[in-house]
Design a protein around this motif. Structure first.
Motif, PDB file in Angstrom:
ATOM      1  N   SER A   1      -8.102   4.284  -3.624  1.00 22.74           N
ATOM      2  CA  SER A   1      -9.065   4.319  -2.527  1.00 22.74           C
ATOM      3  C   SER A   1      -8.928   5.630  -1.763  1.00 22.74           C
ATOM      4  O   SER A   1      -7.946   6.359  -1.913  1.00 22.74           O
ATOM      5  N   VAL A   2      -9.921   5.907  -0.917  1.00 22.81           N
ATOM      6  CA  VAL A   2      -9.976   7.182  -0.208  1.00 22.81           C
ATOM      7  C   VAL A   2     -10.078   6.940   1.288  1.00 22.81           C
ATOM      8  O   VAL A   2     -10.777   6.021   1.742  1.00 22.81           O
ATOM      9  N   GLY A   3      -9.375   7.772   2.052  1.00 25.03           N
ATOM     10  CA  GLY A   3      -9.460   7.694   3.504  1.00 25.03           C
ATOM     11  C   GLY A   3      -9.540   9.073   4.127  1.00 25.03           C
ATOM     12  O   GLY A   3      -9.193  10.082   3.505  1.00 25.03           O
ATOM     13  N   ALA A   4      -9.994   9.114   5.379  1.00 28.15           N
ATOM     14  CA  ALA A   4      -9.988  10.331   6.182  1.00 28.15           C
ATOM     15  C   ALA A   4      -8.713  10.373   7.015  1.00 28.15           C
ATOM     16  O   ALA A   4      -7.976   9.396   7.096  1.00 28.15           O
ATOM     17  N   GLN A   5      -8.480  11.520   7.651  1.00 30.86           N
ATOM     18  CA  GLN A   5      -7.265  11.691   8.454  1.00 30.86           C
ATOM     19  C   GLN A   5      -7.531  11.550   9.952  1.00 30.86           C
ATOM     20  O   GLN A   5      -6.589  11.579  10.751  1.00 30.86           O
ATOM     21  N   ASN A   6      -8.791  11.392  10.326  1.00 30.54           N
ATOM     22  CA  ASN A   6      -9.139  11.304  11.741  1.00 30.54           C
ATOM     23  C   ASN A   6     -10.628  11.026  11.838  1.00 30.54           C
ATOM     24  O   ASN A   6     -11.371  11.259  10.886  1.00 30.54           O
TER      25      ASN A   6
ATOM     26  N   ILE B   1       0.846  -1.197   0.000  1.00 31.93           N
ATOM     27  CA  ILE B   1       0.000   0.000   0.000  1.00 31.93           C
ATOM     28  C   ILE B   1       0.881   1.245   0.000  1.00 31.93           C
ATOM     29  O   ILE B   1       1.871   1.317   0.728  1.00 31.93           O
ATOM     30  N   VAL B   2       0.507   2.220  -0.820  1.00 32.37           N
ATOM     31  CA  VAL B   2       1.066   3.560  -0.705  1.00 32.37           C
ATOM     32  C   VAL B   2      -0.098   4.493  -0.405  1.00 32.37           C
ATOM     33  O   VAL B   2      -1.058   4.593  -1.186  1.00 32.37           O
ATOM     34  N   ALA B   3      -0.038   5.149   0.756  1.00 27.00           N
ATOM     35  CA  ALA B   3      -1.117   6.036   1.188  1.00 27.00           C
ATOM     36  C   ALA B   3      -0.602   7.462   1.267  1.00 27.00           C
ATOM     37  O   ALA B   3       0.456   7.725   1.862  1.00 27.00           O
ATOM     38  N   GLY B   4      -1.320   8.384   0.668  1.00 29.18           N
ATOM     39  CA  GLY B   4      -0.971   9.796   0.738  1.00 29.18           C
ATOM     40  C   GLY B   4      -1.751  10.483   1.850  1.00 29.18           C
ATOM     41  O   GLY B   4      -2.947  10.251   2.009  1.00 29.18           O
ATOM     42  N   ASN B   5      -1.065  11.300   2.626  1.00 32.69           N
ATOM     43  CA  ASN B   5      -1.692  12.075   3.695  1.00 32.69           C
ATOM     44  C   ASN B   5      -1.528  13.550   3.349  1.00 32.69           C
ATOM     45  O   ASN B   5      -0.437  14.116   3.498  1.00 32.69           O
ATOM     46  N   TRP B   6      -2.611  14.177   2.877  1.00 32.69           N
ATOM     47  CA  TRP B   6      -2.538  15.569   2.457  1.00 32.69           C
ATOM     48  C   TRP B   6      -2.450  16.528   3.641  1.00 32.69           C
ATOM     49  O   TRP B   6      -2.184  17.709   3.449  1.00 32.69           O
ATOM     50  N   LYS B   7      -2.725  16.033   4.848  1.00 38.99           N
ATOM     51  CA  LYS B   7      -2.726  16.885   6.047  1.00 38.99           C
ATOM     52  C   LYS B   7      -3.676  18.074   5.820  1.00 38.99           C
ATOM     53  O   LYS B   7      -4.686  17.921   5.153  1.00 38.99           O
ATOM     54  N   MET B   8      -3.385  19.256   6.404  1.00 40.85           N
ATOM     55  CA  MET B   8      -4.300  20.388   6.263  1.00 40.85           C
ATOM     56  C   MET B   8      -3.839  21.274   5.113  1.00 40.85           C
ATOM     57  O   MET B   8      -3.398  22.407   5.287  1.00 40.85           O
TER      58      MET B   8
ATOM     59  N   GLU C   1      -1.848  -1.219  -3.686  1.00 39.68           N
ATOM     60  CA  GLU C   1      -3.041  -0.401  -3.502  1.00 39.68           C
ATOM     61  C   GLU C   1      -2.625   1.037  -3.231  1.00 39.68           C
ATOM     62  O   GLU C   1      -1.631   1.295  -2.556  1.00 39.68           O
ATOM     63  N   VAL C   2      -3.386   1.961  -3.785  1.00 39.71           N
ATOM     64  CA  VAL C   2      -3.120   3.387  -3.606  1.00 39.71           C
ATOM     65  C   VAL C   2      -4.269   3.993  -2.805  1.00 39.71           C
ATOM     66  O   VAL C   2      -5.442   3.758  -3.113  1.00 39.71           O
ATOM     67  N   VAL C   3      -3.931   4.753  -1.773  1.00 37.13           N
ATOM     68  CA  VAL C   3      -4.934   5.383  -0.913  1.00 37.13           C
ATOM     69  C   VAL C   3      -4.593   6.864  -0.797  1.00 37.13           C
ATOM     70  O   VAL C   3      -3.428   7.221  -0.609  1.00 37.13           O
ATOM     71  N   VAL C   4      -5.607   7.716  -0.883  1.00 34.22           N
ATOM     72  CA  VAL C   4      -5.421   9.142  -0.627  1.00 34.22           C
ATOM     73  C   VAL C   4      -6.273   9.522   0.572  1.00 34.22           C
ATOM     74  O   VAL C   4      -7.498   9.310   0.571  1.00 34.22           O
ATOM     75  N   CYS C   5      -5.609  10.072   1.607  1.00 32.33           N
ATOM     76  CA  CYS C   5      -6.308  10.517   2.812  1.00 32.33           C
ATOM     77  C   CYS C   5      -6.329  12.039   2.799  1.00 32.33           C
ATOM     78  O   CYS C   5      -5.299  12.697   2.987  1.00 32.33           O
ATOM     79  N   SER C   6      -7.511  12.576   2.567  1.00 29.24           N
ATOM     80  CA  SER C   6      -7.670  14.012   2.337  1.00 29.24           C
ATOM     81  C   SER C   6      -8.327  14.686   3.540  1.00 29.24           C
ATOM     82  O   SER C   6      -8.899  14.017   4.412  1.00 29.24           O
ATOM     83  N   PRO C   7      -8.303  16.029   3.570  1.00 30.12           N
ATOM     84  CA  PRO C   7      -9.167  16.730   4.520  1.00 30.12           C
ATOM     85  C   PRO C   7     -10.634  16.369   4.270  1.00 30.12           C
ATOM     86  O   PRO C   7     -11.013  15.949   3.171  1.00 30.12           O
ATOM     87  N   PHE C   8     -11.452  16.588   5.290  1.00 28.90           N
ATOM     88  CA  PHE C   8     -12.858  16.187   5.205  1.00 28.90           C
ATOM     89  C   PHE C   8     -13.596  16.859   4.042  1.00 28.90           C
ATOM     90  O   PHE C   8     -14.495  16.270   3.458  1.00 28.90           O
ATOM     91  N   ILE C   9     -13.204  18.101   3.707  1.00 28.24           N
ATOM     92  CA  ILE C   9     -13.960  18.836   2.676  1.00 28.24           C
ATOM     93  C   ILE C   9     -13.897  18.158   1.320  1.00 28.24           C
ATOM     94  O   ILE C   9     -14.770  18.371   0.474  1.00 28.24           O
ATOM     95  N   HIS C  10     -12.874  17.344   1.080  1.00 21.41           N
ATOM     96  CA  HIS C  10     -12.722  16.710  -0.234  1.00 21.41           C
ATOM     97  C   HIS C  10     -13.384  15.343  -0.334  1.00 21.41           C
ATOM     98  O   HIS C  10     -13.595  14.838  -1.438  1.00 21.41           O
ATOM     99  N   LEU C  11     -13.665  14.726   0.812  1.00 17.83           N
ATOM    100  CA  LEU C  11     -13.994  13.296   0.805  1.00 17.83           C
ATOM    101  C   LEU C  11     -15.155  12.947  -0.114  1.00 17.83           C
ATOM    102  O   LEU C  11     -15.080  11.994  -0.887  1.00 17.83           O
ATOM    103  N   ASN C  12     -16.240  13.678  -0.007  1.00 20.45           N
ATOM    104  CA  ASN C  12     -17.437  13.319  -0.774  1.00 20.45           C
ATOM    105  C   ASN C  12     -17.157  13.331  -2.273  1.00 20.45           C
ATOM    106  O   ASN C  12     -17.561  12.421  -3.004  1.00 20.45           O
ATOM    107  N   SER C  13     -16.457  14.360  -2.739  1.00 15.16           N
ATOM    108  CA  SER C  13     -16.200  14.481  -4.176  1.00 15.16           C
ATOM    109  C   SER C  13     -15.173  13.480  -4.677  1.00 15.16           C
ATOM    110  O   SER C  13     -15.346  12.889  -5.747  1.00 15.16           O
ATOM    111  N   ILE C  14     -14.094  13.281  -3.923  1.00 13.40           N
ATOM    112  CA  ILE C  14     -13.054  12.405  -4.469  1.00 13.40           C
ATOM    113  C   ILE C  14     -13.445  10.926  -4.379  1.00 13.40           C
ATOM    114  O   ILE C  14     -12.981  10.122  -5.188  1.00 13.40           O
ATOM    115  N   THR C  15     -14.318  10.552  -3.426  1.00 14.84           N
ATOM    116  CA  THR C  15     -14.772   9.162  -3.435  1.00 14.84           C
ATOM    117  C   THR C  15     -15.598   8.873  -4.686  1.00 14.84           C
ATOM    118  O   THR C  15     -15.537   7.766  -5.226  1.00 14.84           O
ATOM    119  N   LYS C  16     -16.333   9.861  -5.170  1.00 12.53           N
ATOM    120  CA  LYS C  16     -17.068   9.670  -6.430  1.00 12.53           C
ATOM    121  C   LYS C  16     -16.086   9.476  -7.592  1.00 12.53           C
ATOM    122  O   LYS C  16     -16.303   8.643  -8.482  1.00 12.53           O
TER     123      LYS C  16
END
Length: 256
Positions: free
Chosen positions: A63-68, A6-13, A40-55
């Motif tokens: 795949s998509v993840g949250a940061q907390n 897995i490579v997961a990206g953490n965009w932080k704030m 597997e590739v995962v992007v963990c974004s701020p909450f404001i992006h989650l709805n759009s990027i999961t689509k």
């Protein structure tokens, strides 16, 4: 037993709404075009992006993840977000226990154990972070620190629950500092973590657990790190904000 890479990206704030959607679109297109292999590739974004990027992730390899998340299911916790809310937009992962959450927001191992339970209850896979500070590394106490973080944060889980967890070793002294653990230092700790898991859960669970390295991993050192026996990928901070760098790290598995 093969483990998932897995490579997961953490965009932080970072990134406003449009910047985040644009970056995710770039990453998806590049991964689809360039990445071969089963990583597997995962992007963990701020909450404001989650709805759009999961689509945008639907039907793609990212795949998509949250940061907390908050540990409670719902309620009067102004400013917080629950596991159920994250799950409802289609995210599948959540970062828990990041050193920044531990250091800046006072998150304890006991609190993190509750957050792990909340994530699993709503079918989110925790990317659970452990790591030592510069002082703990220099004093030689880091193995004891890491063992305590595992025991207090995760070892209340049974083997089936633990199988849903991805671990990330992040030497706190190598985050955002430009310092990186040498491949040998990182491998030594990953091997220790796997041995600690084997003592508690048995060899099969230990051998099937994905353990990521998170500490200034970049395109130039990723293949050397990923070639280590017990390093199964990376939790990527700054480099995940540049689509070319991030996808080159994903592709490092093909050179590892």
């Amino acid at each position: 037993m093969s483990r998932k890479n897995i490579v997961a990206g953490n965009w932080k704030m970072n990134l406003n709404y449009e910047e985040g959607v644009s970056l995710f679109s770039e990453i998806v297109n590049m991964v689809n075009d360039e990445v071969v292999g089963n990583q597997e590739v995962v992007v963990c974004s701020p909450f404001i992006h989650l709805n759009s990027i999961t689509k945008l992730s639907t039907g793609n390899k990212v795949s998509v993840g949250a940061q907390n998340i908050h540990q409670a299911a719902s309620g009067a916790y102004t400013g917080e977000i629950s596991a159920a809310q994250v799950k409802s937009v289609g995210a599948t992962y959540v970062i828990l226990g990041h050193s920044e959450r531990r250091a800046y927001f006072g998150e304890t191992d006991e609190l993190l154990a509750q957050k792990v339970d909340a994530a699993l209850e709503h079918q989110l896979k925790p990317i659970f972070c452990i790591g030592e500070t510069k002082e703990e590394r220099e004093s030689g106490s880091f193995f004891a620190v890491l063992q305590a973080q595992l025991e207090k944060g995760l070892f209340h889980l049974d083997a089936a629950e633990f199988a849903q967890v991805v671990l990330a070793y992040e030497p706190v002294w190598a985050i955002g500092t430009g310092l990186t653990a040498s491949p040998e230092q990182a491998q030594e700790v990953h091997a220790f973590i796997r041995a600690t898991l084997a003592k508690h859960y048995g060899e099969d669970v230990a051998e099937s657990t994905t353990i990521l390295y998170g500490g200034s991993c970049n395109p130039s050192n990723a293949s050397t790190l990923f070639a280590q026996k017990d390093i199964d990928g990376g939790l990527i901070g700054g480099a995940s904000l540049k689509s070319r760098d991030f996808v080159d790290i994903v592709k490092a598995f093909n050179q590892a």
